[in-house]
Design an enzyme around this catalytic site. Sequence first.
Site, PDB file in Angstrom:
ATOM      1  N   ASP A   1      -3.810 -30.715 -38.449  1.00  0.00           N
ATOM      2  CA  ASP A   1      -2.413 -30.088 -39.022  1.00  0.00           C
ATOM      3  C   ASP A   1      -2.016 -30.685 -40.168  1.00  0.00           C
ATOM      4  O   ASP A   1      -0.870 -31.613 -40.424  1.00  0.00           O
ATOM      5  CB  ASP A   1      -1.494 -30.582 -37.763  1.00  0.00           C
ATOM      6  CG  ASP A   1       0.012 -30.033 -37.913  1.00  0.00           C
ATOM      7  OD1 ASP A   1       0.039 -28.964 -38.728  1.00  0.00           O
ATOM      8  OD2 ASP A   1       0.787 -30.216 -37.105  1.00  0.00           O
TER       9      ASP A   1
ATOM     10  N   SER B   1       8.730 -32.002 -39.056  1.00  0.00           N
ATOM     11  CA  SER B   1       7.312 -32.062 -39.311  1.00  0.00           C
ATOM     12  C   SER B   1       6.759 -31.893 -40.734  1.00  0.00           C
ATOM     13  O   SER B   1       7.710 -31.598 -41.587  1.00  0.00           O
ATOM     14  CB  SER B   1       6.876 -30.304 -38.940  1.00  0.00           C
ATOM     15  OG  SER B   1       7.130 -30.578 -37.319  1.00  0.00           O
ATOM     16  N   GLY B   2       5.794 -32.323 -41.139  1.00  0.00           N
ATOM     17  CA  GLY B   2       5.211 -32.392 -42.524  1.00  0.00           C
ATOM     18  C   GLY B   2       5.769 -33.646 -43.375  1.00  0.00           C
ATOM     19  O   GLY B   2       5.070 -33.680 -44.287  1.00  0.00           O
TER      20      GLY B   2
ATOM     21  N   HIS C   1       1.542 -26.566 -39.361  1.00  0.00           N
ATOM     22  CA  HIS C   1       2.150 -25.464 -38.484  1.00  0.00           C
ATOM     23  C   HIS C   1       3.677 -25.334 -39.169  1.00  0.00           C
ATOM     24  O   HIS C   1       4.543 -24.689 -38.698  1.00  0.00           O
ATOM     25  CB  HIS C   1       2.297 -26.286 -37.117  1.00  0.00           C
ATOM     26  CG  HIS C   1       3.294 -27.127 -37.217  1.00  0.00           C
ATOM     27  ND1 HIS C   1       3.059 -28.754 -37.110  1.00  0.00           N
ATOM     28  CD2 HIS C   1       4.832 -27.480 -36.942  1.00  0.00           C
ATOM     29  CE1 HIS C   1       3.971 -29.452 -37.120  1.00  0.00           C
ATOM     30  NE2 HIS C   1       5.150 -28.728 -36.807  1.00  0.00           N
TER      31      HIS C   1
END
Length: 270
Positions: A115, A213-214, A70
């Site tokens: 994801d 995120s990530g 995402h």
Amino acid sequence: MKSLQRTLFISLIVIVLTPAYHGVEIIGGHEAKPHSKPYMASIQCNKKKKYEHYCGGALIRNRWVLTAAHCECKGPVQVVLGAHSLSQNEESQQKIRVKKQYPHPKFNKKTPDDDIMLLQLSSEAKTNKYVKLLNLPKDKDKDIKPGIQCTVAGWGQTKSKTPSDTLREVMLYVIDRQTCNSKQYYNHQPQITKDMICASDRKGREDTSMGDSGSPLICRNKYKGIVSYGPKDPNAKKPGIYTFITKKYLDWIEKVIGVKTYNMTTEDLY
């Protein structure tokens, strides 16, 4: 009631899976020792003629960074390696343009399933004491026991809701999937699968959020997960959800990169 639950679930997906505000990251935690996590990558998207931090990631090969699907950016992307402060022009930093983004082919923004994304760099990162590779799991599908302590690092928002210029880290604990899927927690919305890990602090005061995120989830000095999903603010009953790096994903990474990633040369994490 079902309609209300559906509305709340969709709202949460929009808030969390779309990292629209680049500055939101570690909530609470503390500043990391400078350059103690040389595998960390700041992923920066150019949307207003300026590169700004958007997501975190980990350097797993000299030309490859692993992050969340995402975090895909529609504009030009660069990664910054070897950084502690993002505002300072540190000599340790390497800024490299991203040649291509490879989100997992089954990823759908409506759920946190699959994801995971690879970023191919336009040139090789030069490894040194400030920039190192992070090993992918060698134990493949070995699960993580509930209660195990893990850490996540990232640049961004603190308890005062102001972005942090320097890398911060937070300590979290793994929560079993049955608890995470229970009515008191996520109630299967979303469904916590065997390809995910639930983790939070024990008081609901510290956690990761959108802009983190990530970033890699490190458990007992091993790379086990990727920051994927969670509430906007820390909540003991809504722990962070992480993509669990299982054999399924290792095989996909191998297919994209073209090497057996889980047989890589050992690199120290610190």
